[in-house]
Each structure stands twice: as C-alpha cells, then as structure tokens.
Write a protein that holds these residues in place. Structure first.
Motif, PDB file in Angstrom:
ATOM      1  N   GLY A  36       0.804  -1.226   0.000  1.00 29.24           N
ATOM      2  CA  GLY A  36       0.000   0.000   0.000  1.00 29.24           C
ATOM      3  C   GLY A  36       0.828   1.263   0.000  1.00 29.24           C
ATOM      4  O   GLY A  36       0.298   2.362   0.171  1.00 29.24           O
ATOM      5  N   HIS A  37       2.141   1.121  -0.163  1.00 25.17           N
ATOM      6  CA  HIS A  37       3.066   2.265  -0.227  1.00 25.17           C
ATOM      7  C   HIS A  37       3.034   3.111   1.042  1.00 25.17           C
ATOM      8  O   HIS A  37       3.206   4.325   0.986  1.00 25.17           O
ATOM      9  N   ARG A  38       2.811   2.484   2.183  1.00 20.40           N
ATOM     10  CA  ARG A  38       2.778   3.212   3.462  1.00 20.40           C
ATOM     11  C   ARG A  38       4.115   3.181   4.162  1.00 20.40           C
ATOM     12  O   ARG A  38       4.429   4.072   4.934  1.00 20.40           O
ATOM     13  N   VAL A  39       4.899   2.114   3.952  1.00 21.38           N
ATOM     14  CA  VAL A  39       6.233   2.026   4.534  1.00 21.38           C
ATOM     15  C   VAL A  39       7.215   1.571   3.454  1.00 21.38           C
ATOM     16  O   VAL A  39       6.832   0.917   2.486  1.00 21.38           O
ATOM     17  N   LYS A  40       8.449   1.917   3.662  1.00 19.50           N
ATOM     18  CA  LYS A  40       9.528   1.500   2.765  1.00 19.50           C
ATOM     19  C   LYS A  40      10.126   0.196   3.280  1.00 19.50           C
ATOM     20  O   LYS A  40       9.985  -0.156   4.449  1.00 19.50           O
ATOM     21  N   THR A  41      10.840  -0.490   2.416  1.00 15.62           N
ATOM     22  CA  THR A  41      11.483  -1.739   2.829  1.00 15.62           C
ATOM     23  C   THR A  41      12.485  -1.484   3.954  1.00 15.62           C
ATOM     24  O   THR A  41      12.631  -2.319   4.844  1.00 15.62           O
ATOM     25  N   LYS A  42      13.167  -0.355   3.929  1.00 14.50           N
ATOM     26  CA  LYS A  42      14.146  -0.030   4.982  1.00 14.50           C
ATOM     27  C   LYS A  42      13.452   0.076   6.338  1.00 14.50           C
ATOM     28  O   LYS A  42      13.998  -0.365   7.357  1.00 14.50           O
ATOM     29  N   THR A  43      12.265   0.640   6.380  1.00 11.52           N
ATOM     30  CA  THR A  43      11.502   0.739   7.632  1.00 11.52           C
ATOM     31  C   THR A  43      11.168  -0.650   8.153  1.00 11.52           C
ATOM     32  O   THR A  43      11.343  -0.934   9.345  1.00 11.52           O
TER      33      THR A  43
END
Length: 157
Positions: free
Chosen positions: A58-65
C-alpha cells in the motif's frame, strides 16, 4: 491495544488506512513500527506478517523501515508464529512464468533476498534456519516446481 487485541482493525488492509491516518514522517516510521511489531508479537501475532505485506504494498512504509523494525522487534527471537514467512511469501517477486507473486516496478528477487537476509539475521540462528526452510518449502509448493527448476529468480542477476 484496540487494534490488535480487540481487533479494531479486522483485516490486514485496514492497517493501511490506520497508518495513513497517523501521518508519520518517513524518517520516524521505524520508531513507530518497531514497538507495534513488538506489541503484536507479545499479544496478538496472528496476521502480523500480512499487515506488513499490506503496509508495503500500500506504499505506506519503505522496505528499509520494515527491515529496521523487524531487526529490533525480532532480535534474538524465533519466528514461531511464521510472521516473517507470511511477509516474505506475500512479497515474493513474480517470476516470468509464475502464476503468482508480487509484481511492482523495481521489485526484484535480489531486493527481496537482501531484505530477507537483513530480517532473518536478527533471529536466533537455528530459528532463522527453520524459518527460511519453511518459507522455501512454501514457495516451492506455491510454484508447483522444485526451486532449482524455477526459472530466472534463483539465478544471479
């Protein structure tokens, strides 16, 4: 507490709306996600992996997060509830001849594997091995073909 224990967020996709409503700056998201994961692990782990899938898709968090939050929340633990298995299965990249998998511009097997390595490194070694073996079994079963015979994804890029 209400989101997990009392199931105010009934489906994993509900978390996308909850996360959006919190309006957390990108540089602060790990500080919020890690304690959420820790609380979920301790109190209501069911569906936690699918929540991570939906937040990423859902494009709410990045993979790094996700990487940093998982490293903190799972440090020296086992993935006894298959949370990481659910997450990595849910974001496994779609192969050229596969009928399943996640397809997004820029998402590749090498990115998936890099995130998996970082996440599993935080687990106890034996737990990481067991979790990886279970995940690979699940991927192989979904693909209907032994991993070594699945095209392209398992070859170096």
């Amino acid at each position: 507490h209400k989101l997990f224990v009392q199931k105010a967020a009934r489906k994993a996709k509900d978390w996308v709306e909850v996360w959006a409503a919190m309006d957390i700056p990108v540089d602060r998201q790990t500080l919020v996600l890690e304690p959420i994961l820790s609380f979920g692990l301790a109190n209501a782990p069911e569906g936690l992996g699918k929540i991570l899938v939906e937040l990423l898709k859902g494009h709410r968090v990045k993979t790094k997060t996700i990487e940093e939050a998982v490293q903190g929340a799972f440090k020296d633990k086992d993935d006894s509830h298959a949370i990481l298995q659910d997450f990595f299965f849910g974001v496994y990249p779609k192969g050229p001849s596969a009928a399943w998998g996640w397809s997004r511009t820029g998402w590749s097997f090498s990115q998936w594997w890099k995130l998996l390595e970082a996440a599993f490194a935080s687990l106890k070694p034996a737990g990481a091995f067991d979790a990886l073996a279970a995940l690979l079994d699940r991927i192989e079963a979904a693909g209907g073909t032994p991993l070594r015979k699945q095209p392209l994804l398992w070859k170096p890029e």
